[in-house]
Write an enzyme that holds these catalytic residues in place. Structure first.
Site, PDB file in Angstrom:
ATOM      1  N   HIS A 122       0.811  -1.216   0.000  1.00 11.01           N
ATOM      2  CA  HIS A 122       0.000   0.000   0.000  1.00 11.01           C
ATOM      3  C   HIS A 122       0.848   1.271   0.000  1.00 11.01           C
ATOM      4  CE1 HIS A 122      -4.251  -1.506   0.799  1.00 11.01           C
ATOM      5  NE2 HIS A 122      -3.510  -2.581   0.576  1.00 11.01           N
ATOM      6  N   HIS A 243      -0.832 -13.124  -0.841  1.00 10.65           N
ATOM      7  CA  HIS A 243      -2.084 -13.472  -0.163  1.00 10.65           C
ATOM      8  C   HIS A 243      -2.072 -14.880   0.409  1.00 10.65           C
ATOM      9  CE1 HIS A 243      -4.716 -10.203  -2.317  1.00 10.65           C
ATOM     10  NE2 HIS A 243      -3.934  -9.722  -1.370  1.00 10.65           N
TER      11      HIS A 243
END
Length: 329
Positions: A122, A243
């Site tokens: 991010h 993930h």
């Protein structure tokens, strides 16, 4: 022509199985004073009469390579500075690097690893090639209230504990701290060891909004989005493997492995019998197996964990350097 030789701070080390050191020395005519005797500062105003001598300091019999063209000298000095950011830390930087890793390991557990790794994505994921904005610059500290960064305040607070300890020895930037923390998060969960160089500068303001790829993108839009950030389809698929840890439902949430790809191929979210399996992954994860180009890499990583680790490591380094502004020598 008599020359005086001054060894400048143009010294770098290539780390390999046997370290190799290169030394660059700046030579000028004897009558040209490179440094002021009083201030010891550079007084050379032109490179016209100077030349750079390059040699291996490991090999006393190595040939000297001379660079005397003004243009070639500028190119070489710029290359040395660039290489200094691509090589692993050495000397004092290596000490700081180890200190950062040690302090990160004290506060980041396997249960917190996914959130810390998400910080890297991010912070760096705002980078755009076209206008060279965003990138890994610590601006995430100003962006925690944005919807896409929900939950990252906790991860940053955990990392702040480590940063405070490191700052007591020597201040480090958030950008460096986040890059190293993401690497350590992968490693502590059984993933590859990814070396991270230091020297990133922090931004003093938030990055532009709406630069992160939305979770709802289909494969075509995902590939286009990552391409704008300088990443290939292969790198997109490799980075998506992050993930594999966390609460997305891809195997053991505390183990970094290739389970992400094996479970993607099973497409459990399409099962009509279980609400739990329908919650596995995000729409952007599901999209990877609906695209032939992405699917090719999903299958390769599902079959070969070592290849996934290698490609993820390379893509992570690229991500952790995306848009970075670096401290100068």
């Amino acid at each position: 022509m008599t020359t005086t030789t001054t060894t400048a701070s143009l010294f770098f080390r290539c780390h390999s199985s046997s370290s190799l050191n290169f030394k660059c020395e700046l030579e000028s005519p004897a009558k040209t004073c490179l440094f002021s005797p009083a201030t010891r500062k550079h007084v050379v105003r032109s490179l016209k009469a100077c030349r750079i001598r390059c040699s291996s300091s490991n090999d006393s019999g190595s040939r000297h390579v001379f660079v005397s063209s003004r243009r070639n000298m500028v190119v070489m000095l710029s290359t040395v500075q660039l290489l200094s950011h691509l090589l692993p830390p050495s000397g004092k930087a290596a000490d700081m690097y180890q200190l950062m890793k040690d302090e990160i390991r004290r506060v980041v557990t396997k249960g917190k690893a996914a959130g810390v790794l998400r910080l890297v994505f991010h912070d760096a994921g705002t980078f755009e090639l076209d206008d060279n904005t965003g990138g890994i610059n610590g601006s995430i500290v100003y962006e925690l209230e944005r919807p896409e960064n929900s939950g990252l305040k906790r991860s940053l607070k955990v990392l702040e504990k480590a940063k405070i300890k490191v700052d007591e020895i020597q201040p480090v930037t958030w950008a460096d701290m986040i890059a190293v923390a993401g690497s350590e998060a992968v490693s502590m969960c059984g993933g590859p060891t990814i070396p991270v160089v230091l020297g990133r500068l922090d931004s003093m303001q938030p990055d532009p909004e709406d630069k992160l790829p939305p979770e709802s993108l289909n494969a075509s839009d995902l590939k286009e989005c990552f391409q704008r950030k300088g990443f290939s389809t292969q790198e997109l698929v490799a980075l998506s493997g992050a993930h594999t840890i966390g609460s997305k439902g891809f195997g053991d949430p505390f183990t970094f492995d290739n389970a992400y790809y094996r479970i993607l191929l099973e497409k459990p979210w399409r099962s009509p019998t279980s609400k739990m399996t329908s919650m596995v992954g995000l729409p952007s994860d599901h999209a990877l197996v609906d695209d032939d180009e992405c699917l090719r890499w999903v299958k390769q990583y599902a079959e070969d964990q070592d290849k996934f680790f290698k490609d993820f490591s390379n893509a992570y380094v690229k991500l952790a350097n995306s848009g970075a502004k670096w401290k100068t020598l």
